[in-house]
Design an enzyme around this catalytic site. Structure first.
Site, PDB file in Angstrom:
ATOM      1  CE1 TYR A 178      -3.579   2.981   0.373  1.00 20.19           C
ATOM      2  CE2 TYR A 178      -1.614   3.469   2.449  1.00 20.19           C
ATOM      3  CZ  TYR A 178      -3.197   3.520   1.496  1.00 20.19           C
ATOM      4  OH  TYR A 178      -3.758   5.164   2.061  1.00 20.19           O
ATOM      5  N   GLY A 211      -5.210   5.647   0.084  1.00 16.94           N
ATOM      6  CA  GLY A 211      -6.933   5.775   0.270  1.00 16.94           C
ATOM      7  C   GLY A 211      -8.117   4.793  -0.466  1.00 16.94           C
TER       8      GLY A 211
END
Length: 218
Positions: free
Chosen positions: A36, A43
């Site tokens: 990530y 997000g």
């Protein structure tokens, strides 16, 4: 730090060993795994996988998109304190940043190149994103800085001092802004000044009592 140019930040050589190992680990893993904010979007865009050619641009765009503060400029002393706090965090070797980024931030601190940081911006669970983004922007050679008491374009100052702008690597934009270094830096200076005031008040109070006792004795 702002008013005393003789004070400088030094980093022990052993710290760079840990920093380099962490960076090497990240570089190996991002070629094998989905991480990530490194090879994905942020997000709601986390499901979007980034190609190798997009990884650097991702970090640069993260900084530029968050450097959107407004209002009065934060005092240089507070910004410098935040930079020191952020440097202290990064040198621990857990953030996956390069030694070059560490040294760039160290140079800015020691040369008193202080980014212009507005006081108002979005506040999220990730910390002082907007304020730290303005600091990161300066490391990239963009935005504005205070240097020798004058507000100037960062690029102009770096050219003058022959300091090349830094190009962010994987995860480095995230590592620079994901934290509470600005509020920690401000709090540290406020605590230090509070201790000084308390110490001064105690000394003043003791002198007053001594004077009263001396007057009574006479």
């Amino acid at each position: 730090l702002v008013n005393n140019p003789r004070v400088s930040i030094k980093i022990v050589k052993s710290a760079f060993t840990t920093i380099d190992k962490s960076k090497e680990f990240l570089n190996r893993e991002l070629n094998k795994k989905i991480i990530y904010g490194v090879n994905t979007g942020f997000g709601p865009m986390a499901s979007h996988i980034m190609g190798q050619t997009q990884i650097t641009k991702l970090q640069e765009n993260l900084i530029r998109s968050h450097a959107v503060g407004m209002g009065e400029m934060i005092d240089e002393a507070y910004v410098l304190a935040a930079m020191v706090v952020r440097l202290n965090t990064l040198v621990k070797g857990f953030s996956g940043v390069s030694s070059k980024l560490i040294k760039q931030l160290q140079i800015f601190i020691n040369r008193r190149i202080v980014p212009v940081v507005p006081e108002h911006g979005a506040v999220g669970a990730s910390g002082d994103l907007v304020q730290l983004a303005h600091i990161a922007l300066a490391l990239m050679g963009e935005g504005e800085v205070f240097y020798k008491g004058k507000r100037q374009k960062t690029g102009k100052v770096l050219t003058q001092l022959r300091i090349p702008p830094y190009t962010l690597g994987p995860k480095e934009g995230l590592a620079l802004i994901n934290g509470t270094s600005m509020m920690a830096g401000i709090a540290a200076l406020i605590c230090m000044r509070t201790r000084q005031l308390i110490s001064l008040s105690i000394k003043t109070g003791a002198l007053s009592l001594e004077a009263i006792h001396g007057f009574n004795d006479s």
